[in-house]
Design an enzyme around this catalytic site. Sequence first.
Site, short mmCIF file in Angstrom:
data_model
loop_
_atom_site.label_atom_id
_atom_site.label_comp_id
_atom_site.label_asym_id
_atom_site.label_seq_id
_atom_site.Cartn_x
_atom_site.Cartn_y
_atom_site.Cartn_z
N ARG A 272 2.53 -29.83 49.34
CA ARG A 272 1.91 -29.26 48.14
C ARG A 272 0.87 -30.21 47.54
NH1 ARG A 272 7.15 -27.64 48.34
NH2 ARG A 272 7.44 -25.37 48.32
N GLU B 286 -1.26 -19.14 59.13
CA GLU B 286 -1.01 -17.84 58.50
C GLU B 286 -2.30 -17.06 58.31
OE1 GLU B 286 -0.62 -18.85 53.81
OE2 GLU B 286 0.88 -19.81 55.09
#
Length: 388
Positions: free
Chosen positions: A268, A121
Amino acid sequence: MIVTLSNAPRDYAWGSSTLIADLEGRAPSGRPEAETWFGDHPASPALVGAPGSPTLDAWLTARGERPLPYLLKLLAAAAPLSIQVHPSKAEAEAGFAAEEASGLARDDAARNYRDDNHKPEILVALSARFDALAGLRPVAASRALVEALGVSALADRLAGKDDADVLAAVLAWVLGEGDEVAAAVGAALQSPDAAARAAFAAEPTASLEALTRVAAMNPGDPGVVVALLMNHVSLGTGEAVYLPAGILHAYLSGLGVELMAASDNVLRGGLTPKHIDVAELLRIVDTRPSAPPLLAPVVSGAVRRYAPAIPDFALTRVSLEGGAVEVPISGPAIVLATAGTPSVAGGEAATSIALVPGGAVFLTADESVVRLSGVGEAFVAEPGGNAG
């Protein structure tokens, strides 16, 4: 062919209640507005045209066209997002296949791989300051701050010959049994003498401010310690960070345009109540210290092109001052206005569509150029590979 797109902001708790509304020139909704998605992702596909129109995913399917390889977003953070890392394509394919074979439901909270794609990203800042954490910094810098803050339990572990090995071991310890040290780090960061101690350790003021804010908003979370091990990045308007596979990161505050490969795969590493698979995170994350992963655009007049060497996406920022600019495109494209009133047309269009900030259009794969005119700013998202 060119069509308009619209969507409503998603109300994630970390979202700003004002940034997207201010960009669009409207009154705030009173709710957090974290992300507006412009794409065909099934979790929140854009509408083709006015409310009540078909969604972009359904519209593309009806035309016999492929799903988009990317997802374009407006992102507005008022609080830190979770610390996270994304897998490579090969890791995603293997992880997805293993979890499919195990029978774990795709919507299970313990699921790591919801598809078989990678998720690199890029984020380009729209606000004058966009704060983020990106990549792990050298152990010596973190150790100096920890020692100055007086957290000996952590300082003792930040020692060894190889930084990558040290950081891997500390991450495993903190995420596995680090509640006490997280509380100690949080208390030390928020103590009255924290600034003086950090200055003694040569910690930049902006970095300390960011870490203190993270600690205040996430008391006792092991992610506070993970954040201390990471590079603090403060982007100005038009500056960008690129996050390939393996790079630990978290957005902290600000407004930006985000473009990513179409995937939901996230591992995460703190600042979240959601599932953390420590073993899988450590298998995926690159623990080698590195400089902040900034991405400088290629500039040509009013055009700034952010194009990492991947096939999934490229992003072009166009500043307009009354003239016209042509941007070649290499596949289906989305144009998002972020300032002024730019007009957009395809290569053969006799008429153009005028946009306001937050407005977007989609150009089908048979178009080869985007024509922009007027005054304002717009971002053009497309598949990667176009040299521009």
